[in-house]
Write a protein that holds these residues in place. Structure first.
Motif, mmCIF file in Angstrom:
data_model
loop_
_atom_site.group_PDB
_atom_site.id
_atom_site.type_symbol
_atom_site.label_atom_id
_atom_site.label_comp_id
_atom_site.label_asym_id
_atom_site.label_seq_id
_atom_site.Cartn_x
_atom_site.Cartn_y
_atom_site.Cartn_z
ATOM 1 N N PRO A 97 0.688 -1.068 0.077
ATOM 2 C CA PRO A 97 -0.031 -0.057 0.365
ATOM 3 C C PRO A 97 1.120 1.402 -0.282
ATOM 4 C CG PRO A 97 -0.880 -1.478 1.724
ATOM 5 C CD PRO A 97 0.606 -2.196 0.888
ATOM 6 N N GLY A 98 0.950 1.865 -0.764
ATOM 7 C CA GLY A 98 0.931 3.607 -1.224
ATOM 8 C C GLY A 98 2.177 2.957 -2.224
ATOM 9 N N ARG A 99 2.367 2.193 -2.767
ATOM 10 C CA ARG A 99 3.985 1.692 -3.932
ATOM 11 C C ARG A 99 2.875 2.716 -4.915
ATOM 12 N NH1 ARG A 99 7.109 -2.962 -6.158
ATOM 13 N NH2 ARG A 99 8.428 -1.562 -7.132
ATOM 14 N N THR A 100 3.900 3.338 -6.140
ATOM 15 C CA THR A 100 3.428 4.809 -7.054
ATOM 16 C C THR A 100 4.709 4.479 -8.693
ATOM 17 O OG1 THR A 100 4.075 5.919 -6.581
ATOM 18 C CG2 THR A 100 2.310 6.034 -5.711
ATOM 19 N N PHE A 101 3.308 4.378 -9.124
ATOM 20 C CA PHE A 101 4.583 4.579 -10.484
ATOM 21 C C PHE A 101 3.378 5.939 -11.442
ATOM 22 C CE2 PHE A 101 2.659 0.316 -11.021
ATOM 23 C CZ PHE A 101 1.693 0.872 -12.791
ATOM 24 N N ARG A 102 4.322 5.881 -12.481
ATOM 25 C CA ARG A 102 3.647 6.945 -14.086
ATOM 26 C C ARG A 102 3.469 6.313 -14.428
ATOM 27 N NH1 ARG A 102 1.318 11.990 -11.814
ATOM 28 N NH2 ARG A 102 2.244 12.199 -9.218
ATOM 29 N N TYR A 108 -2.244 2.792 -20.462
ATOM 30 C CA TYR A 108 -3.047 3.309 -19.760
ATOM 31 C C TYR A 108 -4.128 1.462 -19.351
ATOM 32 C CZ TYR A 108 -7.395 3.387 -17.215
ATOM 33 O OH TYR A 108 -8.686 3.200 -15.825
ATOM 34 N N ALA A 109 -4.033 2.009 -20.503
ATOM 35 C CA ALA A 109 -5.151 0.620 -21.062
ATOM 36 C C ALA A 109 -4.748 -0.798 -20.977
ATOM 37 C CB ALA A 109 -5.480 0.322 -22.950
ATOM 38 N N ASP A 110 -3.327 -0.768 -21.454
ATOM 39 C CA ASP A 110 -2.882 -2.671 -21.153
ATOM 40 C C ASP A 110 -2.455 -2.229 -19.040
ATOM 41 O OD1 ASP A 110 -0.653 -4.517 -22.065
ATOM 42 O OD2 ASP A 110 0.798 -3.105 -21.198
ATOM 43 N N VAL A 111 -2.048 -1.210 -18.415
ATOM 44 C CA VAL A 111 -1.608 -1.712 -16.947
ATOM 45 C C VAL A 111 -3.125 -2.287 -16.542
ATOM 46 C CG1 VAL A 111 -1.740 -0.030 -14.984
ATOM 47 C CG2 VAL A 111 0.649 -0.104 -17.028
ATOM 48 N N SER A 112 -4.457 -1.117 -16.840
ATOM 49 C CA SER A 112 -5.673 -0.888 -16.188
ATOM 50 C C SER A 112 -6.253 -2.440 -16.558
ATOM 51 C CB SER A 112 -6.187 0.358 -16.847
ATOM 52 O OG SER A 112 -7.863 -0.155 -16.109
ATOM 53 N N ALA A 113 -6.210 -2.785 -18.032
ATOM 54 C CA ALA A 113 -6.299 -4.210 -17.808
ATOM 55 C C ALA A 113 -6.210 -5.474 -17.261
ATOM 56 C CB ALA A 113 -6.853 -4.562 -19.907
ATOM 57 N N ASN A 114 -4.423 -5.570 -17.644
ATOM 58 C CA ASN A 114 -4.220 -6.705 -16.617
ATOM 59 C C ASN A 114 -4.693 -6.258 -15.516
ATOM 60 O OD1 ASN A 114 -2.264 -8.098 -18.184
ATOM 61 N ND2 ASN A 114 -1.962 -6.080 -19.217
ATOM 62 N N ALA A 126 5.700 -1.933 -11.413
ATOM 63 C CA ALA A 126 6.154 -1.027 -10.634
ATOM 64 C C ALA A 126 7.889 -1.590 -11.072
ATOM 65 C CB ALA A 126 5.608 -0.907 -9.266
ATOM 66 N N ASP A 127 7.953 -2.297 -10.804
ATOM 67 C CA ASP A 127 9.171 -2.797 -10.892
ATOM 68 C C ASP A 127 10.341 -3.035 -12.570
ATOM 69 O OD1 ASP A 127 9.539 -3.424 -8.774
ATOM 70 O OD2 ASP A 127 9.527 -5.824 -8.987
ATOM 71 N N ALA A 128 8.381 -2.447 -13.797
ATOM 72 C CA ALA A 128 9.294 -2.113 -14.977
ATOM 73 C C ALA A 128 9.482 -0.603 -15.127
ATOM 74 C CB ALA A 128 8.668 -3.079 -15.983
ATOM 75 N N ALA A 129 9.240 -0.325 -14.271
ATOM 76 C CA ALA A 129 9.012 1.761 -14.860
ATOM 77 C C ALA A 129 10.762 1.600 -14.988
ATOM 78 C CB ALA A 129 8.573 2.217 -13.120
ATOM 79 N N ASP A 130 10.819 3.129 -15.664
ATOM 80 C CA ASP A 130 12.291 3.455 -15.640
ATOM 81 C C ASP A 130 12.864 4.195 -14.548
ATOM 82 O OD1 ASP A 130 11.057 5.321 -16.449
ATOM 83 O OD2 ASP A 130 10.617 5.657 -18.460
ATOM 84 N N GLU A 131 13.969 5.240 -14.759
ATOM 85 C CA GLU A 131 14.569 5.893 -14.114
ATOM 86 C C GLU A 131 13.366 6.588 -13.067
ATOM 87 O OE1 GLU A 131 14.686 7.433 -17.789
ATOM 88 O OE2 GLU A 131 15.733 5.518 -17.134
ATOM 89 N N SER A 132 12.740 7.457 -14.465
ATOM 90 C CA SER A 132 11.446 8.306 -13.672
ATOM 91 C C SER A 132 10.426 8.073 -12.912
ATOM 92 C CB SER A 132 11.453 9.753 -14.556
ATOM 93 O OG SER A 132 10.470 8.534 -15.855
ATOM 94 N N GLY A 139 9.328 -3.950 -21.942
ATOM 95 C CA GLY A 139 10.710 -3.714 -22.729
ATOM 96 C C GLY A 139 11.289 -2.569 -21.616
ATOM 97 N N ALA A 140 10.535 -2.008 -20.809
ATOM 98 C CA ALA A 140 11.231 -0.260 -20.031
ATOM 99 C C ALA A 140 11.854 -0.479 -18.991
ATOM 100 C CB ALA A 140 10.135 0.108 -19.668
ATOM 101 N N GLU A 141 12.346 -1.967 -18.449
ATOM 102 C CA GLU A 141 13.988 -1.825 -17.571
ATOM 103 C C GLU A 141 14.769 -1.393 -17.560
ATOM 104 O OE1 GLU A 141 10.992 -5.658 -17.593
ATOM 105 O OE2 GLU A 141 12.871 -6.349 -17.483
#
Length: 141
Positions: A97-102, A108-114, A126-132, A139-141
């Protein structure tokens, strides 16, 4: 109501809650709506959520009845409104709870659906988020 925060609204079936917490720019909000679209999103634009903190949302969800708890949500906050890309803030309410990513609207559709069908877990995005701290595909790792 917990700490002055209303209970979280329930999203429509197989959609994700997109909660507006910044009300400084209606044109930016309109851009968010247009970019994300109608599929898979339940939008809430209620000034009673203005400026709400992530911790307050975590707390109000934790206090909800079991059937009313959410596992995640997306926030259109001040950073979303100021960002030309209109990246939403995804917030985990279940595993960490409280972990975030942009999330840019294009993802959005890909993340939301999954997330809505529990095909992938919040942490996987969240683990696949880039440095920002932004998820831009697997493939964003």
């Amino acid at each position: 109501m917990i700490g002055g925060v209303l209970p979280l609204p329930q999203p429509d079936d197989l959609s994700s809650l997109v909660l507006r917490t910044d009300f400084t720019d209606d044109a930016a909000w309109a851009e968010v709506l247009a970019a994300v679209g109608d599929d898979g999103a339940t939008y809430v634009s209620d000034r009673r959520y203005a400026g709400v903190t992530i911790q307050a949302l975590v707390d109000v969800d934790a206090a909800a009845a079991e059937d009313d708890k959410l596992t995640y949500l997306f926030i259109a906050d001040a950073a979303t409104m100021a960002d030309a890309e209109r990246r939403l803030l995804a917030v985990d309410l279940f595993d960490e709870p409280g972990r975030t990513f942009r999330v840019p609207p294009s993802w959005y559709a890909d993340v939301s659906a999954n997330l809505s069908i529990a095909n992938l877990s919040f942490w996987e995005f969240a683990d696949a988020a880039d440095e920002s701290g932004t998820y831009r595909g697997s493939g964003a790792e």
